[in-house]
Design a protein around this motif. Sequence first.
Motif, PDB file in Angstrom:
ATOM      1  N   ASN B 176       0.935  -0.979  -0.161  1.00 20.84           N
ATOM      2  CA  ASN B 176      -0.335   0.271   0.593  1.00 20.84           C
ATOM      3  C   ASN B 176       1.405   0.982  -0.016  1.00 20.84           C
ATOM      4  O   ASN B 176       0.390   2.023   1.139  1.00 20.84           O
ATOM      5  CB  ASN B 176      -0.875   0.253   0.964  1.00 20.84           C
ATOM      6  CG  ASN B 176      -2.507   0.902   1.274  1.00 20.84           C
ATOM      7  OD1 ASN B 176      -2.020   1.836   0.382  1.00 20.84           O
ATOM      8  ND2 ASN B 176      -3.013   1.891   2.105  1.00 20.84           N
ATOM      9  N   PHE B 199      -4.725  -5.090  -0.803  1.00 18.78           N
ATOM     10  CA  PHE B 199      -3.279  -4.096  -0.945  1.00 18.78           C
ATOM     11  C   PHE B 199      -2.609  -4.585   0.544  1.00 18.78           C
ATOM     12  O   PHE B 199      -3.652  -4.275   1.613  1.00 18.78           O
ATOM     13  CB  PHE B 199      -3.816  -2.277  -0.508  1.00 18.78           C
ATOM     14  CG  PHE B 199      -3.692  -2.142  -2.824  1.00 18.78           C
ATOM     15  CD1 PHE B 199      -2.349  -1.436  -3.203  1.00 18.78           C
ATOM     16  CD2 PHE B 199      -4.939  -2.064  -2.888  1.00 18.78           C
ATOM     17  CE1 PHE B 199      -2.280  -1.342  -4.266  1.00 18.78           C
ATOM     18  CE2 PHE B 199      -4.712  -1.156  -3.712  1.00 18.78           C
ATOM     19  CZ  PHE B 199      -3.492  -1.450  -5.335  1.00 18.78           C
ATOM     20  N   THR B 200      -1.516  -4.677   0.676  1.00 19.06           N
ATOM     21  CA  THR B 200      -0.800  -4.883   2.455  1.00 19.06           C
ATOM     22  C   THR B 200      -0.126  -3.952   2.484  1.00 19.06           C
ATOM     23  O   THR B 200       0.409  -2.674   1.909  1.00 19.06           O
ATOM     24  CB  THR B 200      -0.286  -6.051   2.263  1.00 19.06           C
ATOM     25  OG1 THR B 200       1.056  -6.383   1.107  1.00 19.06           O
ATOM     26  CG2 THR B 200      -1.235  -7.022   1.841  1.00 19.06           C
ATOM     27  N   SER B 201       0.313  -3.456   4.318  1.00 20.45           N
ATOM     28  CA  SER B 201       1.490  -2.664   4.459  1.00 20.45           C
ATOM     29  C   SER B 201       2.681  -3.307   3.718  1.00 20.45           C
ATOM     30  O   SER B 201       3.044  -3.994   3.374  1.00 20.45           O
ATOM     31  CB  SER B 201       1.236  -2.589   5.716  1.00 20.45           C
ATOM     32  OG  SER B 201       1.947  -3.936   6.333  1.00 20.45           O
ATOM     33  N   GLN B 204       5.794  -6.071   4.598  1.00 21.26           N
ATOM     34  CA  GLN B 204       4.909  -6.621   5.170  1.00 21.26           C
ATOM     35  C   GLN B 204       5.762  -8.171   5.530  1.00 21.26           C
ATOM     36  O   GLN B 204       6.425  -8.702   3.917  1.00 21.26           O
ATOM     37  CB  GLN B 204       3.922  -6.501   4.415  1.00 21.26           C
ATOM     38  CG  GLN B 204       3.212  -8.024   5.293  1.00 21.26           C
ATOM     39  CD  GLN B 204       1.646  -8.358   5.352  1.00 21.26           C
ATOM     40  OE1 GLN B 204       0.985  -7.103   5.340  1.00 21.26           O
ATOM     41  NE2 GLN B 204       0.811  -9.680   4.923  1.00 21.26           N
ATOM     42  N   LEU B 205       5.963  -8.670   6.364  1.00 24.19           N
ATOM     43  CA  LEU B 205       6.826 -10.370   5.972  1.00 24.19           C
ATOM     44  C   LEU B 205       6.065 -11.736   5.973  1.00 24.19           C
ATOM     45  O   LEU B 205       6.637 -12.452   5.673  1.00 24.19           O
ATOM     46  CB  LEU B 205       7.070  -9.791   7.314  1.00 24.19           C
ATOM     47  CG  LEU B 205       8.873  -9.240   8.108  1.00 24.19           C
ATOM     48  CD1 LEU B 205       9.109  -9.692   8.825  1.00 24.19           C
ATOM     49  CD2 LEU B 205       9.543  -9.328   7.221  1.00 24.19           C
ATOM     50  N   TYR B 207       2.121 -13.088   5.101  1.00 24.44           N
ATOM     51  CA  TYR B 207       1.230 -13.393   3.997  1.00 24.44           C
ATOM     52  C   TYR B 207       0.258 -14.272   4.501  1.00 24.44           C
ATOM     53  O   TYR B 207      -0.267 -14.758   3.924  1.00 24.44           O
ATOM     54  CB  TYR B 207       1.853 -13.271   2.417  1.00 24.44           C
ATOM     55  CG  TYR B 207       2.544 -12.150   2.711  1.00 24.44           C
ATOM     56  CD1 TYR B 207       2.186 -10.677   2.115  1.00 24.44           C
ATOM     57  CD2 TYR B 207       3.764 -11.892   2.502  1.00 24.44           C
ATOM     58  CE1 TYR B 207       2.573  -9.738   2.116  1.00 24.44           C
ATOM     59  CE2 TYR B 207       4.484 -10.889   1.895  1.00 24.44           C
ATOM     60  CZ  TYR B 207       3.941  -9.559   2.087  1.00 24.44           C
ATOM     61  OH  TYR B 207       4.560  -7.996   1.514  1.00 24.44           O
ATOM     62  N   GLU B 210      -3.190 -13.179   4.858  1.00 22.82           N
ATOM     63  CA  GLU B 210      -3.760 -12.753   3.230  1.00 22.82           C
ATOM     64  C   GLU B 210      -4.202 -14.104   1.937  1.00 22.82           C
ATOM     65  O   GLU B 210      -4.577 -14.197   1.207  1.00 22.82           O
ATOM     66  CB  GLU B 210      -3.017 -11.935   2.493  1.00 22.82           C
ATOM     67  CG  GLU B 210      -3.091 -10.368   3.511  1.00 22.82           C
ATOM     68  CD  GLU B 210      -2.251 -10.856   4.009  1.00 22.82           C
ATOM     69  OE1 GLU B 210      -1.664 -11.698   4.545  1.00 22.82           O
ATOM     70  OE2 GLU B 210      -2.158  -9.133   4.850  1.00 22.82           O
TER      71      GLU B 210
END
Lengths: 290, 398
Positions: B176, B199-201, B204-205, B207, B210
Motif C-alpha cells: 500500500n 493492498f498490504t502494508s 510486510q513479512l 502473508y 492474505e
Amino acid sequence: MTVALFVEQLMNGVQFGVTLFLMSAGLTLVFGIMNMINLTHGTIYMAGAFVAATVAHATGSFLLGLVSGVSGAALLGLGLEAVILRRFYARSHLDQVLVTFGLILVFSDLFRMIWGPVALSMPMPQALSGFVAIFPGVDYPVYRLVILLAGLAVAVALYFLVSHSRAGMWVRAGSSDRQTAQALGVNVRLLFGGVFAVGSAFAGLAGVMAAPLTAVQIGMGDPVLILALVVTVVGGVGSIRGAFLAALMIGIIDTFGRVLLPAALGSMLIFILMAVILALRPRGLFVVHG
Amino acid sequence: MIIEKTATRNWLVGSLIAALTSLGAHAQSQSPIKIGFVSTLSGPSGVLGQEVSDGFKLALKKSNGLLGGRVVQVTYGDDKGAPDVGRQLVDKMVESDGVQIVTGFVFSNVLLAVSKPILDSGAFIISPVAGPSQLAGKQCHPHFFSVAWQNDTITESIAVEMAKQKVPNTYFMAPNYPGGRDQLAGLKRYYKGDITEVFTSFGQLDYSAEIAALRAKNPASVLFFYPGGMGINFVKQFAQAGLQSKIPLYTSANTIDQTALPAIGDAALGLSSSALWSEGFDNAASKEFTAEFEKEYKRVPSGFAATAYDAARILDATLTSIHGNIEDKKAFRTAMESAKFESVRGRFKFNSNHFPIQNFYLTKVEKNAKGEVVAAVKGLIDEDHTDAYVGECKMAAE
C-alpha cells in the motif's frame, strides 16, 4: 467468512502471536530487570536466522542449523552484554537507545560484508513441508503448526521457569525491585548475563523459525522489533504473562484486521489498540514494578 | 603580504588559463567528466543499489574507465532509500563537485526529490531504474533520460500478456504505497477481466492471512507486485500454502529477478513474469554482459544491473559520437536522443519524452542446466511498448 476460514485465520494469528512472544520475552525481561532499552534484539533475531541458514546450507541439516542459530544468537547477546551494553545499565534511556541503534547499523553493515547484499534462503525441513487437513478442504502447513506448538511449549516452559524455580524467583525479584534483590544477595551481574543470554536465545529461535518462511536478509529484524516493543509496552514492562497475552492479542487482531479491513486501517489497528490500552492502563496490562 | 599572495595566485591562474586556451579543445577533453552516482546502497533495499552500481562499474571497466574517450570521475553516494538523504547528496554534488551527469537512482520518490536541483543546475540525469510518471509526462525535461522503463509499464506488460491468455479474473496484490497503486493503474489500462484488489502494508513479512483469504476466493490467477524481500516472502509462502501448482502466479517485470530467485529457490518455479531483459536473453551483448558479470561478481546479474550497464554503455556510445564534448549540452542531448548502442535488450530507442520504446517478453521461472533457478524467455509479449504519459510531455527545445 466460513468457519473453516475463521479457524485457519485464528491459527495464523496465534502462530504470529507466539513468534512475537518469543521476541518480546527477552525484551521485556531486559527492560524490566535491567531497565535497559535494547534495540539490538532485532539484530539478534537476524543473527539467529543468518547463522541457521548458513549452517543448514552447509550441512544439509535443519536441526544443526536450529541449534547453531539459537546458540549463536545467545552468544552474540552474551558478548554484546559483556562488552558494551553492561556499561549502559546506569545511563539514561536516550543513551541506551543511541548506543543500541548505533549497533543495529554497525551489525547491518557487518552482516552485509560477511554475507553479501543478496538475501539467503533456508530450506524447510522435508519432514515438515507437508500439510494437515484442519478442516475438510483446508490444508494447514505442518511447519506453521510446528511453530505454533513450539512457541506455546516455550511459553509454558518459561512460565514454569519464572514462576516455579529459584532462578525464576531471582528474575521476578529483580524485575519488581532491583535494589532490594541486590541487597538480599542476588548475584545481579550473573543474573543479568543469564537473562540476556536466554532472551537472546529466544530471539534467535524466533529468527530461525521464521527463516524458512521469509527472506533471510539484512534488516529482517526491524519490523519484528517494532512489534515486539509494542507487545512489551502493552503487556506491561517486565511481565512475561503480560507479554504472552499481549503477543497473542496483537497476533490475532493484526491477522483479522489485515483481511477484514482496508489496508491502511488494517496496518494501523495494533497501534490504535496500543494507544487505547495505554490510555486506559498507562503501565500496560500487567504492572510488575511496585 | 596578502596582496602579494593574491597577485601571485592571479598570475598563476592567468597563465594556466592561457595555457589551457592555447591547447584548446584538446585540453578540455583531458579534464575528467564528473558523474554523481546516487543509489540505494544500504537498508533492506540495499541489494538493488548494489546491483545498479555493480552493473555500472562493469560497463566502465569494459571501456577502461573512459566514457567517449575521456576519463570519468564518479562520486558515489548512498541515499538509503530516503528522499531527504538523496537531496543532501545531490546538493553537494551539484554545488561543490560540479557534476555533469547524475545517475544511479533506484527509487522514484528519491529521484523526484532531487530532479529539480540537478536539472536546474544544467546537469543531465540518466536514470538506470526509477521512472516516475511525472518525469515521463508533464515534467519531462530535455536533460532527463530514463534508460530503464516508465514505472507503470512493468505491470502493463504482464497485463497485456494476461489479456492475451484470456485469464478470466485475477487477484491483484501489492504493498500500500504510491508505487503499488501505480501498478494497479497499469494493470487496469490493459487487462479488462475481473480484478480483486488487495493492498498490504509496505515491508510486510508474513502473508499467511492474505493467502488464506486468497485460497478461499479461489481466483483463476494471482498477480502480485512485491519488490525486494516482500516478493521473496510472498512467493515462498504462496508455495508453502500448497498453491504453487493450483493457481497460476504472475508478476510485474523486474519484481522477482536474480536478487530474489536464489533466496526463493524451487518455490518460484512456474512463476510467469514480463521482462525487458532476463538472464536468458540470447543476443551477443547480453551474453557478453552475463558472462562478464558472473566472472566479476560470482553471481547471476539481475535486471537492475542490466539497465545500469546499459546506462553506462549508452553514455559511452553517445559521448564517443560527439568526441567526448559533454560541455556542448545541446549536442549531447541530440546525440542521446538518437543514440546507437548495443543494448543487452537488443533493440533500444528513446521516445519523445526520453523514455524507452522497447519490447517486453514473457519469462517463466525454471531450472537451468546448472541447476540454478532462472527466468527463461518464453516469447514476445509486446513489441515497441510505449508508456501512457508520452502524450502529456511537451519537450522543451533546450
